[in-house]
Design a protein around this motif. Structure first.
Motif, PDB file in Angstrom:
ATOM      1  N   SER A   1     -34.221 -44.228 -31.957  1.00  0.00           N
ATOM      2  CA  SER A   1     -33.028 -44.973 -31.544  1.00  0.00           C
ATOM      3  C   SER A   1     -32.097 -44.022 -30.815  1.00  0.00           C
ATOM      4  O   SER A   1     -31.910 -42.881 -31.242  1.00  0.00           O
ATOM      5  N   LYS A   2     -31.522 -44.468 -29.713  1.00  0.00           N
ATOM      6  CA  LYS A   2     -30.551 -43.648 -28.994  1.00  0.00           C
ATOM      7  C   LYS A   2     -29.219 -43.600 -29.734  1.00  0.00           C
ATOM      8  O   LYS A   2     -28.392 -42.722 -29.484  1.00  0.00           O
ATOM      9  N   ASN A   3     -29.038 -44.540 -30.643  1.00  0.00           N
ATOM     10  CA  ASN A   3     -27.844 -44.552 -31.493  1.00  0.00           C
ATOM     11  C   ASN A   3     -28.067 -43.579 -32.642  1.00  0.00           C
ATOM     12  O   ASN A   3     -28.923 -43.806 -33.507  1.00  0.00           O
ATOM     13  N   ASN A   4     -27.328 -42.471 -32.647  1.00  0.00           N
ATOM     14  CA  ASN A   4     -27.541 -41.413 -33.630  1.00  0.00           C
ATOM     15  C   ASN A   4     -27.363 -41.906 -35.060  1.00  0.00           C
ATOM     16  O   ASN A   4     -28.143 -41.578 -35.956  1.00  0.00           O
ATOM     17  N   SER A   5     -26.345 -42.701 -35.298  1.00  0.00           N
ATOM     18  CA  SER A   5     -26.063 -43.200 -36.652  1.00  0.00           C
ATOM     19  C   SER A   5     -27.193 -44.093 -37.145  1.00  0.00           C
ATOM     20  O   SER A   5     -27.585 -44.030 -38.314  1.00  0.00           O
ATOM     21  N   LYS A   6     -27.731 -44.911 -36.247  1.00  0.00           N
ATOM     22  CA  LYS A   6     -28.826 -45.811 -36.617  1.00  0.00           C
ATOM     23  C   LYS A   6     -30.072 -45.014 -36.969  1.00  0.00           C
ATOM     24  O   LYS A   6     -30.758 -45.302 -37.964  1.00  0.00           O
ATOM     25  N   ALA A   7     -30.390 -43.979 -36.158  1.00  0.00           N
ATOM     26  CA  ALA A   7     -31.564 -43.150 -36.416  1.00  0.00           C
ATOM     27  C   ALA A   7     -31.443 -42.441 -37.757  1.00  0.00           C
ATOM     28  O   ALA A   7     -32.407 -42.365 -38.532  1.00  0.00           O
ATOM     29  N   ILE A   8     -30.244 -41.910 -38.048  1.00  0.00           N
ATOM     30  CA  ILE A   8     -30.014 -41.212 -39.314  1.00  0.00           C
ATOM     31  C   ILE A   8     -30.116 -42.182 -40.490  1.00  0.00           C
ATOM     32  O   ILE A   8     -30.683 -41.842 -41.543  1.00  0.00           O
ATOM     33  N   SER A   9     -29.621 -43.389 -40.330  1.00  0.00           N
ATOM     34  CA  SER A   9     -29.690 -44.395 -41.400  1.00  0.00           C
ATOM     35  C   SER A   9     -31.140 -44.743 -41.719  1.00  0.00           C
ATOM     36  O   SER A   9     -31.514 -44.890 -42.891  1.00  0.00           O
ATOM     37  N   ILE A  10     -31.984 -44.879 -40.678  1.00  0.00           N
ATOM     38  CA  ILE A  10     -33.406 -45.164 -40.891  1.00  0.00           C
ATOM     39  C   ILE A  10     -34.057 -44.015 -41.666  1.00  0.00           C
ATOM     40  O   ILE A  10     -34.840 -44.235 -42.590  1.00  0.00           O
ATOM     41  N   ALA A  11     -33.710 -42.778 -41.290  1.00  0.00           N
ATOM     42  CA  ALA A  11     -34.272 -41.612 -41.971  1.00  0.00           C
ATOM     43  C   ALA A  11     -33.833 -41.549 -43.432  1.00  0.00           C
ATOM     44  O   ALA A  11     -34.624 -41.213 -44.317  1.00  0.00           O
ATOM     45  N   TYR A  12     -32.558 -41.863 -43.691  1.00  0.00           N
ATOM     46  CA  TYR A  12     -32.080 -41.888 -45.076  1.00  0.00           C
ATOM     47  C   TYR A  12     -32.821 -42.939 -45.900  1.00  0.00           C
ATOM     48  O   TYR A  12     -33.147 -42.729 -47.068  1.00  0.00           O
ATOM     49  N   MET A  13     -33.109 -44.095 -45.268  1.00  0.00           N
ATOM     50  CA  MET A  13     -33.830 -45.153 -45.972  1.00  0.00           C
ATOM     51  C   MET A  13     -35.212 -44.679 -46.407  1.00  0.00           C
ATOM     52  O   MET A  13     -35.590 -44.793 -47.580  1.00  0.00           O
ATOM     53  N   VAL A  14     -35.972 -44.107 -45.461  1.00  0.00           N
ATOM     54  CA  VAL A  14     -37.341 -43.698 -45.786  1.00  0.00           C
ATOM     55  C   VAL A  14     -37.339 -42.472 -46.702  1.00  0.00           C
ATOM     56  O   VAL A  14     -38.238 -42.314 -47.539  1.00  0.00           O
ATOM     57  N   LEU A  15     -36.311 -41.620 -46.607  1.00  0.00           N
ATOM     58  CA  LEU A  15     -36.182 -40.490 -47.531  1.00  0.00           C
ATOM     59  C   LEU A  15     -35.965 -40.988 -48.953  1.00  0.00           C
ATOM     60  O   LEU A  15     -36.602 -40.504 -49.906  1.00  0.00           O
ATOM     61  N   THR A  16     -35.097 -41.970 -49.114  1.00  0.00           N
ATOM     62  CA  THR A  16     -34.822 -42.547 -50.435  1.00  0.00           C
ATOM     63  C   THR A  16     -36.066 -43.194 -51.022  1.00  0.00           C
ATOM     64  O   THR A  16     -36.381 -43.034 -52.210  1.00  0.00           O
ATOM     65  N   ILE A  17     -36.803 -43.915 -50.196  1.00  0.00           N
ATOM     66  CA  ILE A  17     -38.033 -44.571 -50.643  1.00  0.00           C
ATOM     67  C   ILE A  17     -39.068 -43.535 -51.087  1.00  0.00           C
ATOM     68  O   ILE A  17     -39.755 -43.704 -52.104  1.00  0.00           O
ATOM     69  N   THR A  18     -39.166 -42.434 -50.343  1.00  0.00           N
ATOM     70  CA  THR A  18     -40.123 -41.376 -50.685  1.00  0.00           C
ATOM     71  C   THR A  18     -39.771 -40.725 -52.017  1.00  0.00           C
ATOM     72  O   THR A  18     -40.651 -40.496 -52.864  1.00  0.00           O
ATOM     73  N   ILE A  19     -38.496 -40.413 -52.215  1.00  0.00           N
ATOM     74  CA  ILE A  19     -38.052 -39.820 -53.484  1.00  0.00           C
ATOM     75  C   ILE A  19     -38.328 -40.777 -54.637  1.00  0.00           C
ATOM     76  O   ILE A  19     -38.803 -40.371 -55.707  1.00  0.00           O
ATOM     77  N   ALA A  20     -38.056 -42.064 -54.411  1.00  0.00           N
ATOM     78  CA  ALA A  20     -38.329 -43.066 -55.447  1.00  0.00           C
ATOM     79  C   ALA A  20     -39.822 -43.111 -55.771  1.00  0.00           C
ATOM     80  O   ALA A  20     -40.210 -43.227 -56.940  1.00  0.00           O
ATOM     81  N   GLY A  21     -40.671 -42.999 -54.745  1.00  0.00           N
ATOM     82  CA  GLY A  21     -42.114 -43.000 -54.968  1.00  0.00           C
ATOM     83  C   GLY A  21     -42.557 -41.819 -55.811  1.00  0.00           C
ATOM     84  O   GLY A  21     -43.421 -41.958 -56.690  1.00  0.00           O
ATOM     85  N   ILE A  22     -41.959 -40.648 -55.586  1.00  0.00           N
ATOM     86  CA  ILE A  22     -42.287 -39.460 -56.368  1.00  0.00           C
ATOM     87  C   ILE A  22     -41.877 -39.653 -57.826  1.00  0.00           C
ATOM     88  O   ILE A  22     -42.641 -39.361 -58.748  1.00  0.00           O
ATOM     89  N   VAL A  23     -40.661 -40.153 -58.031  1.00  0.00           N
ATOM     90  CA  VAL A  23     -40.151 -40.363 -59.396  1.00  0.00           C
ATOM     91  C   VAL A  23     -41.005 -41.389 -60.136  1.00  0.00           C
ATOM     92  O   VAL A  23     -41.419 -41.176 -61.284  1.00  0.00           O
ATOM     93  N   LEU A  24     -41.321 -42.491 -59.468  1.00  0.00           N
ATOM     94  CA  LEU A  24     -42.083 -43.568 -60.112  1.00  0.00           C
ATOM     95  C   LEU A  24     -43.521 -43.156 -60.410  1.00  0.00           C
ATOM     96  O   LEU A  24     -44.124 -43.641 -61.372  1.00  0.00           O
ATOM     97  N   SER A  25     -44.071 -42.251 -59.591  1.00  0.00           N
ATOM     98  CA  SER A  25     -45.457 -41.840 -59.809  1.00  0.00           C
ATOM     99  C   SER A  25     -45.623 -41.084 -61.120  1.00  0.00           C
ATOM    100  O   SER A  25     -46.738 -40.975 -61.642  1.00  0.00           O
TER     101      SER A  25
END
Length: 475
Positions: free
Chosen positions: A398-422
């Motif tokens: 995304s050329k919108n910096n805030s939008k790109a960072i928000s997407i990255a935060y989303m997938v980062l949170t999901i990944t951390i949750a996957g590690i914890v749940l595993s």
């Protein structure tokens, strides 16, 4: 002039890298799985994990052009220490991957030779896995030419059986009017919120991991800004479709409480083949095909992650004895060291009560450790987006910096949750849970601590400082 990679070239590369038939049984098994809830789970995690992860990797690959991949991207954000750590975690994840794949190979070979009862024999699986890995490790030190024969044939080892499973399952139900083993309603398709299903989420994520594998090819595409995300979305639809329809097919043939992660696909194919009047020869051929694909993958990956780790990070981090290569450019001592680690892992997991439990634990441990590098990767992307606002990015999610960072935060949170749940306790007794948690949490922490100790020892011995090229001569 170098030939450009086309849209469909990248689509099939992604499908080949991402799809694995064993995840269908793993995800749909009631024990250590989501049951029918796996069907919507594959769709959801394709678009909240795989797609954003792939597009993030594509942006990093286009911006920081290098063969180093994960190492280079993380180094750009956090320096060489964390570049080393992400390479270290990527390699150590393979230790558990080898072990789970060896178990999967042995199970398939037991069906190939017409002795499926051996698939449940812990000692048989252990002995064959140990002998096989040491033999393959020795072969890998002679070079990778031998592996190409298996990987060329083995590329079809997952997709062809999956297509056969789907076609035969649907023919059995809709042509021959056999009663499906499961009922599909909104209620039955909702994942049950228990420890087993929560733990299985990391398996679904790992089944969709590998976006960084093809991201480097973004620079070799025509009109990459348009074609790369298009290829990713097409691949996501195909992979998700294979997992979803494959999950429907296997649960039409077997009820979820009769599906095991280790043997589920072969049992389902045997069951539907018998229903359609196909003899036992069929399952032997399918099991042999899967075995060949597994064999090729193991041979190929025994040496390549070691070469990546020792080839990317700064010289002097590891002892010279481990980095010294032979005429085939393979670090023989490192391969032997890796074989010892895999042997210890196999012996430790053999304490668990059954082959299916051992296989499940190894797969889950693989998912756990394999997700660690993604945490560092997504955090690095966020930092680079925040601190390098004027960076030239040939491709952007995304050329919108805030939008790109928000997407990255989303997938980062999901990944951390996957590690914890595993790491959720899923065994039936306290003793089994104690062993399981020790292996899961203790193993993950131990891997991280060892990596940090190796780096800190390197800094202490050499006087290395980030940003300073000169280091003291190692005595």
């Amino acid at each position: 002039m170098k030939k450009k990679i086309g849209l469909w070239d990248l689509v099939f590369m992604n499908v080949s890298a991402l799809f694995g038939i064993r995840w269908i049984a793993k995800s749909t098994a009631t024990s250590f799985g989501l049951g029918l809830g796996a069907i919507p789970a594959w769709v959801v995690f394709t678009f909240i994990f795989f797609v954003p992860a792939a597009l993030i990797c594509a942006e990093l690959a286009a911006t920081y052009k290098s063969d180093g991949g994960l190492y280079e991207w993380v180094k750009e954000a956090y320096g060489e220490k964390w570049g080393f750590m992400v390479s270290w975690l990527n390699w150590t994840a393979k230790i558990f991957w080898y072990s789970s794949f060896l178990a999967f190979f042995t199970i398939n070979m037991s069906y190939t030779i017409g002795k499926p009862e051996l698939a449940s024999n812990k000692m048989f699986v252990l002995i064959v896995s140990l002998v096989l890995f040491w033999v393959l490790s020795f072969i890998s030190t002679r070079g990778m030419g031998f592996a190409k024969v298996f990987t060329s044939v083995g590329a079809l080892g997952s997709t062809v059986p999956a297509v056969l499973l789907i076609v035969m399952g649907f023919v059995s139900v809709f042509v021959f009017k056999n009663e499906p083993a499961s009922t599909y309603t909104v209620s039955t398709l909702m994942p049950k919120l228990n420890m087993d299903s929560l733990c299985a989420i990391s398996g679904v994520m790992f089944g969709l991991a590998g976006a960084e594998t093809t991201a480097n090819f973004v620079t070799e595409m025509d009109n990459a800004e348009k074609n790369f995300p298009k290829a990713i979305l097409i691949a996501a639809a195909l992979v998700s479709g294979l997992y979803v329809v494959g999950s429907v097919a296997v649960t039409m043939i077997l009820p979820t409480d009769q599906i095991t992660a280790s043997e589920g696909i072969l049992v389902a194919l045997s069951t539907v083949a018998s229903t359609l009047g196909i003899g036992p020869w069929f399952i032997k051929i399918v099991a042999f095909g899967i075995s060949v694909s597994v064999l090729g993958a193991i041979i190929l990956y025994i040496a390549s992650p070691i070469k990546m780790l020792f080839g990317s990070v700064r010289k002097g981090i590891f002892p010279q004895k481990l980095t010294k290569v032979n005429d085939a450019n393979i670090p023989v001592n490192a391969v032997i060291f890796q074989a010892v680690l895999v042997s210890i892992t196999l012996l430790a997991t053999n304490l668990l009560p059954s082959v299916d439990t051992i296989y499940n634990v190894l797969v889950t441990m693989t998912a756990l450790t394999a997700l660690f590098p993604y945490v560092i990767l997504f955090a690095s992307y966020i930092k680079l987006r925040k601190t390098r606002l004027n960076e030239v990015r040939p491709y952007q999610i995304s050329k919108n910096n805030s939008k790109a960072i928000s997407i990255a935060y989303m997938v980062l949170t999901i990944t951390i949750a996957g590690i914890v749940l595993s790491a959720a306790p899923v065994m039936s007794t306290f003793k089994e849970n104690l062993i399981y948690e020790t292996q899961m949490i203790g193993g993950g922490v131990l891997v991280i601590v060892i990596g940090l100790m190796i780096w800190n020892n390197f800094v202490k011995r050499t006087g290395f400082k980030e940003g300073c090229e000169e280091i003291k001569k190692i005595s």
